[in-house]
Design a protein around this motif. Structure first.
Motif, short mmCIF file in Angstrom:
data_model
loop_
_atom_site.label_atom_id
_atom_site.label_comp_id
_atom_site.label_asym_id
_atom_site.label_seq_id
_atom_site.Cartn_x
_atom_site.Cartn_y
_atom_site.Cartn_z
N GLU A 61 0.83 -1.20 0.00
CA GLU A 61 0.00 0.00 0.00
C GLU A 61 0.86 1.25 0.00
O GLU A 61 1.96 1.26 0.57
CB GLU A 61 -0.88 0.05 1.25
CG GLU A 61 -1.70 -1.18 1.50
CD GLU A 61 -2.49 -1.10 2.80
OE1 GLU A 61 -2.96 0.01 3.17
OE2 GLU A 61 -2.62 -2.14 3.46
N LYS A 62 0.34 2.30 -0.61
CA LYS A 62 0.92 3.64 -0.51
C LYS A 62 -0.24 4.61 -0.29
O LYS A 62 -1.25 4.55 -0.98
CB LYS A 62 1.67 4.04 -1.78
CG LYS A 62 2.96 3.30 -1.98
CD LYS A 62 3.68 3.82 -3.20
CE LYS A 62 4.92 2.99 -3.47
NZ LYS A 62 5.59 3.40 -4.72
N TRP A 63 -0.06 5.50 0.69
CA TRP A 63 -1.06 6.50 1.05
C TRP A 63 -0.42 7.87 1.06
O TRP A 63 0.76 8.01 1.41
CB TRP A 63 -1.66 6.16 2.42
CG TRP A 63 -2.40 4.87 2.40
CD1 TRP A 63 -1.90 3.62 2.66
CD2 TRP A 63 -3.76 4.69 2.03
NE1 TRP A 63 -2.87 2.68 2.48
CE2 TRP A 63 -4.03 3.31 2.09
CE3 TRP A 63 -4.77 5.56 1.65
CZ2 TRP A 63 -5.28 2.78 1.79
CZ3 TRP A 63 -6.03 5.03 1.36
CH2 TRP A 63 -6.27 3.66 1.43
N GLU A 64 -1.19 8.88 0.73
CA GLU A 64 -0.67 10.25 0.71
C GLU A 64 -0.22 10.70 2.09
O GLU A 64 0.73 11.46 2.21
CB GLU A 64 -1.72 11.21 0.16
CG GLU A 64 -1.93 11.08 -1.33
CD GLU A 64 -2.96 12.07 -1.86
OE1 GLU A 64 -3.24 13.10 -1.19
OE2 GLU A 64 -3.49 11.80 -2.95
N SER A 65 -0.91 10.23 3.14
CA SER A 65 -0.58 10.67 4.50
C SER A 65 -1.05 9.64 5.51
O SER A 65 -1.86 8.75 5.20
CB SER A 65 -1.26 12.01 4.81
OG SER A 65 -2.66 11.82 4.94
N LEU A 66 -0.56 9.78 6.73
CA LEU A 66 -1.00 8.93 7.82
C LEU A 66 -2.49 9.13 8.10
O LEU A 66 -3.21 8.17 8.42
CB LEU A 66 -0.16 9.21 9.08
CG LEU A 66 -0.41 8.31 10.27
CD1 LEU A 66 -0.22 6.84 9.91
CD2 LEU A 66 0.52 8.70 11.42
N GLU A 67 -2.99 10.34 7.93
CA GLU A 67 -4.41 10.61 8.15
C GLU A 67 -5.26 9.82 7.16
O GLU A 67 -6.31 9.28 7.52
CB GLU A 67 -4.69 12.11 8.03
CG GLU A 67 -4.13 12.93 9.16
CD GLU A 67 -2.60 13.08 9.14
OE1 GLU A 67 -1.99 13.03 8.04
OE2 GLU A 67 -2.02 13.24 10.23
N HIS A 68 -4.80 9.75 5.90
CA HIS A 68 -5.53 8.96 4.91
C HIS A 68 -5.52 7.47 5.28
O HIS A 68 -6.54 6.79 5.15
CB HIS A 68 -4.92 9.14 3.51
CG HIS A 68 -5.21 10.47 2.91
ND1 HIS A 68 -4.25 11.44 2.76
CD2 HIS A 68 -6.35 11.00 2.41
CE1 HIS A 68 -4.79 12.51 2.19
NE2 HIS A 68 -6.06 12.26 1.97
N LEU A 69 -4.39 6.97 5.75
CA LEU A 69 -4.30 5.58 6.17
C LEU A 69 -5.25 5.31 7.34
O LEU A 69 -5.95 4.29 7.37
CB LEU A 69 -2.86 5.22 6.55
CG LEU A 69 -2.65 3.82 7.15
CD1 LEU A 69 -3.09 2.74 6.16
CD2 LEU A 69 -1.21 3.64 7.57
N LYS A 70 -5.30 6.20 8.30
CA LYS A 70 -6.19 6.03 9.45
C LYS A 70 -7.66 6.03 9.02
O LYS A 70 -8.45 5.23 9.51
CB LYS A 70 -5.95 7.12 10.49
CG LYS A 70 -4.63 6.94 11.24
CD LYS A 70 -4.41 8.06 12.24
CE LYS A 70 -3.11 7.88 12.98
NZ LYS A 70 -2.87 8.98 13.95
N ALA A 71 -8.01 6.90 8.08
CA ALA A 71 -9.38 6.93 7.57
C ALA A 71 -9.71 5.62 6.85
O ALA A 71 -10.82 5.09 6.97
CB ALA A 71 -9.57 8.12 6.64
N HIS A 72 -8.74 5.09 6.13
CA HIS A 72 -8.91 3.80 5.45
C HIS A 72 -9.24 2.71 6.47
O HIS A 72 -10.20 1.95 6.29
CB HIS A 72 -7.62 3.46 4.69
CG HIS A 72 -7.46 2.03 4.34
ND1 HIS A 72 -8.25 1.40 3.40
CD2 HIS A 72 -6.60 1.09 4.80
CE1 HIS A 72 -7.87 0.14 3.31
NE2 HIS A 72 -6.88 -0.08 4.14
N GLY A 73 -8.49 2.65 7.54
CA GLY A 73 -8.71 1.63 8.56
C GLY A 73 -10.06 1.75 9.25
O GLY A 73 -10.61 0.75 9.71
N ALA A 74 -10.60 2.96 9.29
CA ALA A 74 -11.88 3.19 9.96
C ALA A 74 -13.08 3.11 9.02
O ALA A 74 -14.22 3.21 9.47
CB ALA A 74 -11.85 4.56 10.63
N SER A 75 -12.83 2.89 7.73
CA SER A 75 -13.91 2.90 6.75
C SER A 75 -14.86 1.72 6.93
O SER A 75 -14.48 0.64 7.41
CB SER A 75 -13.33 2.90 5.33
OG SER A 75 -12.69 1.65 5.07
N ALA A 76 -16.09 1.92 6.51
CA ALA A 76 -17.11 0.87 6.64
C ALA A 76 -16.75 -0.37 5.82
O ALA A 76 -16.95 -1.49 6.28
CB ALA A 76 -18.47 1.42 6.22
#
Length: 102
Positions: free
Chosen positions: A63-78
């Motif tokens: 995986e590659k994400w623009e930021s840690l915030e994006h990664l955290k949002a990914h983990g919390a997604s439905a």
């Protein structure tokens, strides 16, 4: 940018079932804000002594994400919560490495 290497080991004989659920979830992940790369990989065949194989029950998520915030949002997604619930009983182990470019 954030890199993630997730190593998923299925219970014996369950890798294909997990990968089926994983691949069904990929379009939703690719549509997430900040997703640069997200996909599964398994041992390449015929490499010989050059590699240390993970084995038939394991796959790696790159995986590659623009930021840690994006990664955290990914983990919390439905859709990730639904994927986790669907595959929970099929997974023997999961190791996640979150990395920054050196």
């Amino acid at each position: 940018m954030i890199h993630v290497v997730a190593i998923v080991t299925a219970k014996p004989g369950q890798r294909a079932a997990i990968l089926e659920a994983f691949r069904a979830n990929v379009p939703a992940v690719h549509a997430e804000a900040g997703c640069i790369e997200y996909g599964p990989a398994t041992d390449a065949e015929g490499v010989g002594p050059l590699q240390t194989p993970f084995g038939p029950d394991t796959f790696v998520v790159l995986e590659k994400w623009e930021s840690l915030e994006h990664l955290k949002a990914h983990g919390a997604s439905a859709h990730m919560k639904a994927y986790a619930a669907k595959t929970k009983e099929l997974i023997a182990a999961r190791v996640i490495h979150v990395l920054s470019p050196a």
